[in-house]
Design a protein around this motif. Structure first.
Motif, PDB file in Angstrom:
ATOM      1  N   LEU A 155       1.224  -1.600   0.080  1.00  0.00           N
ATOM      2  CA  LEU A 155       0.229  -0.034   0.192  1.00  0.00           C
ATOM      3  C   LEU A 155       1.129   1.163   0.147  1.00  0.00           C
ATOM      4  N   HIS A 156       0.796   2.242  -1.038  1.00  0.00           N
ATOM      5  CA  HIS A 156       1.593   3.072  -1.437  1.00  0.00           C
ATOM      6  C   HIS A 156       0.371   4.166  -0.619  1.00  0.00           C
ATOM      7  N   HIS A 157       1.058   5.391  -0.174  1.00  0.00           N
ATOM      8  CA  HIS A 157       1.031   6.783   0.041  1.00  0.00           C
ATOM      9  C   HIS A 157       0.968   7.501  -0.656  1.00  0.00           C
ATOM     10  N   VAL A 158       0.440   8.198  -1.609  1.00  0.00           N
ATOM     11  CA  VAL A 158       0.993   8.746  -2.859  1.00  0.00           C
ATOM     12  C   VAL A 158       1.797   9.918  -2.670  1.00  0.00           C
ATOM     13  N   ASP A 159       0.964  11.183  -0.945  1.00  0.00           N
ATOM     14  CA  ASP A 159       1.635  12.013  -0.969  1.00  0.00           C
ATOM     15  C   ASP A 159       3.074  12.171   0.573  1.00  0.00           C
ATOM     16  N   ARG A 160       3.352  10.741   0.884  1.00  0.00           N
ATOM     17  CA  ARG A 160       4.852   9.937   1.099  1.00  0.00           C
ATOM     18  C   ARG A 160       3.816  10.128   2.947  1.00  0.00           C
ATOM     19  N   ASN A 161       2.928  11.148   3.401  1.00  0.00           N
ATOM     20  CA  ASN A 161       2.909  11.108   4.111  1.00  0.00           C
ATOM     21  C   ASN A 161       1.674   9.984   5.171  1.00  0.00           C
ATOM     22  N   HIS A 162       2.564   9.278   5.932  1.00  0.00           N
ATOM     23  CA  HIS A 162       2.034   7.501   6.444  1.00  0.00           C
ATOM     24  C   HIS A 162       1.009   7.540   6.852  1.00  0.00           C
ATOM     25  N   SER A 163       0.444   9.090   7.617  1.00  0.00           N
ATOM     26  CA  SER A 163      -0.560  10.337   9.009  1.00  0.00           C
ATOM     27  C   SER A 163      -1.996   9.950   8.047  1.00  0.00           C
ATOM     28  N   ASN A 164      -2.028  10.078   6.616  1.00  0.00           N
ATOM     29  CA  ASN A 164      -3.260  10.045   5.178  1.00  0.00           C
ATOM     30  C   ASN A 164      -3.962   9.695   5.057  1.00  0.00           C
ATOM     31  N   TRP A 165      -4.609   8.734   5.298  1.00  0.00           N
ATOM     32  CA  TRP A 165      -5.175   7.091   5.335  1.00  0.00           C
ATOM     33  C   TRP A 165      -6.506   7.918   4.068  1.00  0.00           C
ATOM     34  N   LYS A 166      -6.434   8.827   3.255  1.00  0.00           N
ATOM     35  CA  LYS A 166      -7.646   9.233   2.796  1.00  0.00           C
ATOM     36  C   LYS A 166      -8.222   8.623   1.533  1.00  0.00           C
ATOM     37  N   ILE A 167      -8.811   7.697   1.058  1.00  0.00           N
ATOM     38  CA  ILE A 167      -8.942   7.355   0.110  1.00  0.00           C
ATOM     39  C   ILE A 167      -7.790   7.709  -1.193  1.00  0.00           C
ATOM     40  N   ASN A 168      -8.531   8.857  -1.643  1.00  0.00           N
ATOM     41  CA  ASN A 168      -7.445   9.598  -3.147  1.00  0.00           C
ATOM     42  C   ASN A 168      -5.462   9.365  -2.592  1.00  0.00           C
ATOM     43  N   ASN A 169      -5.177   8.725  -1.462  1.00  0.00           N
ATOM     44  CA  ASN A 169      -3.668   9.026  -1.103  1.00  0.00           C
ATOM     45  C   ASN A 169      -3.199   7.583  -1.681  1.00  0.00           C
ATOM     46  N   LEU A 170      -4.161   6.571  -1.092  1.00  0.00           N
ATOM     47  CA  LEU A 170      -3.829   5.331  -1.192  1.00  0.00           C
ATOM     48  C   LEU A 170      -3.702   4.156  -2.964  1.00  0.00           C
ATOM     49  N   LEU A 171      -2.548   3.826  -3.129  1.00  0.00           N
ATOM     50  CA  LEU A 171      -2.672   2.755  -4.093  1.00  0.00           C
ATOM     51  C   LEU A 171      -1.854   1.391  -3.632  1.00  0.00           C
ATOM     52  N   ALA A 172      -2.183   0.281  -4.440  1.00  0.00           N
ATOM     53  CA  ALA A 172      -2.236  -0.158  -3.986  1.00  0.00           C
ATOM     54  C   ALA A 172      -1.463  -1.374  -5.253  1.00  0.00           C
ATOM     55  N   VAL A 173      -0.219  -1.233  -5.030  1.00  0.00           N
ATOM     56  CA  VAL A 173       0.415  -1.699  -6.269  1.00  0.00           C
ATOM     57  C   VAL A 173       1.951  -2.577  -6.084  1.00  0.00           C
ATOM     58  N   HIS A 174       2.683  -3.368  -7.237  1.00  0.00           N
ATOM     59  CA  HIS A 174       3.457  -4.649  -6.705  1.00  0.00           C
ATOM     60  C   HIS A 174       4.711  -4.110  -6.037  1.00  0.00           C
ATOM     61  N   GLU A 175       5.061  -5.695  -5.167  1.00  0.00           N
ATOM     62  CA  GLU A 175       6.004  -5.165  -4.050  1.00  0.00           C
ATOM     63  C   GLU A 175       7.561  -4.420  -5.320  1.00  0.00           C
ATOM     64  N   SER A 176       7.057  -5.155  -6.518  1.00  0.00           N
ATOM     65  CA  SER A 176       8.719  -4.502  -7.093  1.00  0.00           C
ATOM     66  C   SER A 176       8.371  -2.558  -7.472  1.00  0.00           C
ATOM     67  N   CYS A 177       6.971  -2.475  -7.585  1.00  0.00           N
ATOM     68  CA  CYS A 177       6.582  -0.882  -8.230  1.00  0.00           C
ATOM     69  C   CYS A 177       6.895  -0.016  -7.687  1.00  0.00           C
ATOM     70  N   HIS A 178       6.320  -0.314  -5.888  1.00  0.00           N
ATOM     71  CA  HIS A 178       6.584   0.559  -4.551  1.00  0.00           C
ATOM     72  C   HIS A 178       8.416   0.557  -4.869  1.00  0.00           C
ATOM     73  N   ASP A 179       9.145  -0.735  -5.160  1.00  0.00           N
ATOM     74  CA  ASP A 179      10.374  -0.171  -4.440  1.00  0.00           C
ATOM     75  C   ASP A 179      11.042   0.525  -5.672  1.00  0.00           C
ATOM     76  N   TYR A 180       9.938   0.809  -7.248  1.00  0.00           N
ATOM     77  CA  TYR A 180      10.881   0.796  -7.796  1.00  0.00           C
ATOM     78  C   TYR A 180      10.391   2.882  -7.764  1.00  0.00           C
ATOM     79  N   ILE A 181       9.073   3.162  -7.178  1.00  0.00           N
ATOM     80  CA  ILE A 181       8.511   4.488  -7.300  1.00  0.00           C
ATOM     81  C   ILE A 181       9.175   4.565  -5.789  1.00  0.00           C
ATOM     82  N   HIS A 182       9.993   4.636  -5.083  1.00  0.00           N
ATOM     83  CA  HIS A 182      10.517   5.122  -3.907  1.00  0.00           C
ATOM     84  C   HIS A 182      11.688   5.094  -4.265  1.00  0.00           C
ATOM     85  N   MET A 183      12.829   4.151  -5.037  1.00  0.00           N
ATOM     86  CA  MET A 183      13.397   4.143  -5.650  1.00  0.00           C
ATOM     87  C   MET A 183      14.515   5.755  -6.500  1.00  0.00           C
TER      88      MET A 183
END
Length: 95
Positions: free
Chosen positions: A40-68
């Motif tokens: 579960l990726h937090h689009v705005d990188r704020n892990h306190s923001n659990w609003k629907i539009n801030n959350l994306l389900a992504v592959h583990e590898s895609c999540h790594d790529y986003i952050h890298m």
């Protein structure tokens, strides 16, 4: 079939995000398969923001790529702006 079955393996916001995204990765758009871990990726990188539009389900590898990719570009910008701190050598402990 597998992607829908997998959404039942996750609870809470991850399951909701998977269903909202039609069981597709929020980054690459491919279906989630049986052997892939979902993050579960937090689009705005704020892990306190659990609003629907801030959350994306992504592959583990895609999540790594986003952050890298964000981290590498952020680090590059910061390196260009860094100034090396130099000690003040005018004072030498009262000598």
């Amino acid at each position: 079939y597998w992607s829908e079955r997998n959404s039942k393996l996750y609870n809470g916001e991850t399951s909701k995000a998977l269903k909202r995204q039609n069981h597709k990765c929020g980054k690459c758009g491919l279906k989630m398969l049986g052997d892939e871990k979902v993050h579960l990726h937090h689009v705005d990188r704020n892990h306190s923001n659990w609003k629907i539009n801030n959350l994306l389900a992504v592959h583990e590898s895609c999540h790594d790529y986003i952050h890298m990719s964000k981290g590498a570009s952020q680090e590059h910008r910061e390196l260009g702006a860094v100034k090396v701190a130099r000690p003040d050598l005018t004072e030498r402990g009262g000598e």
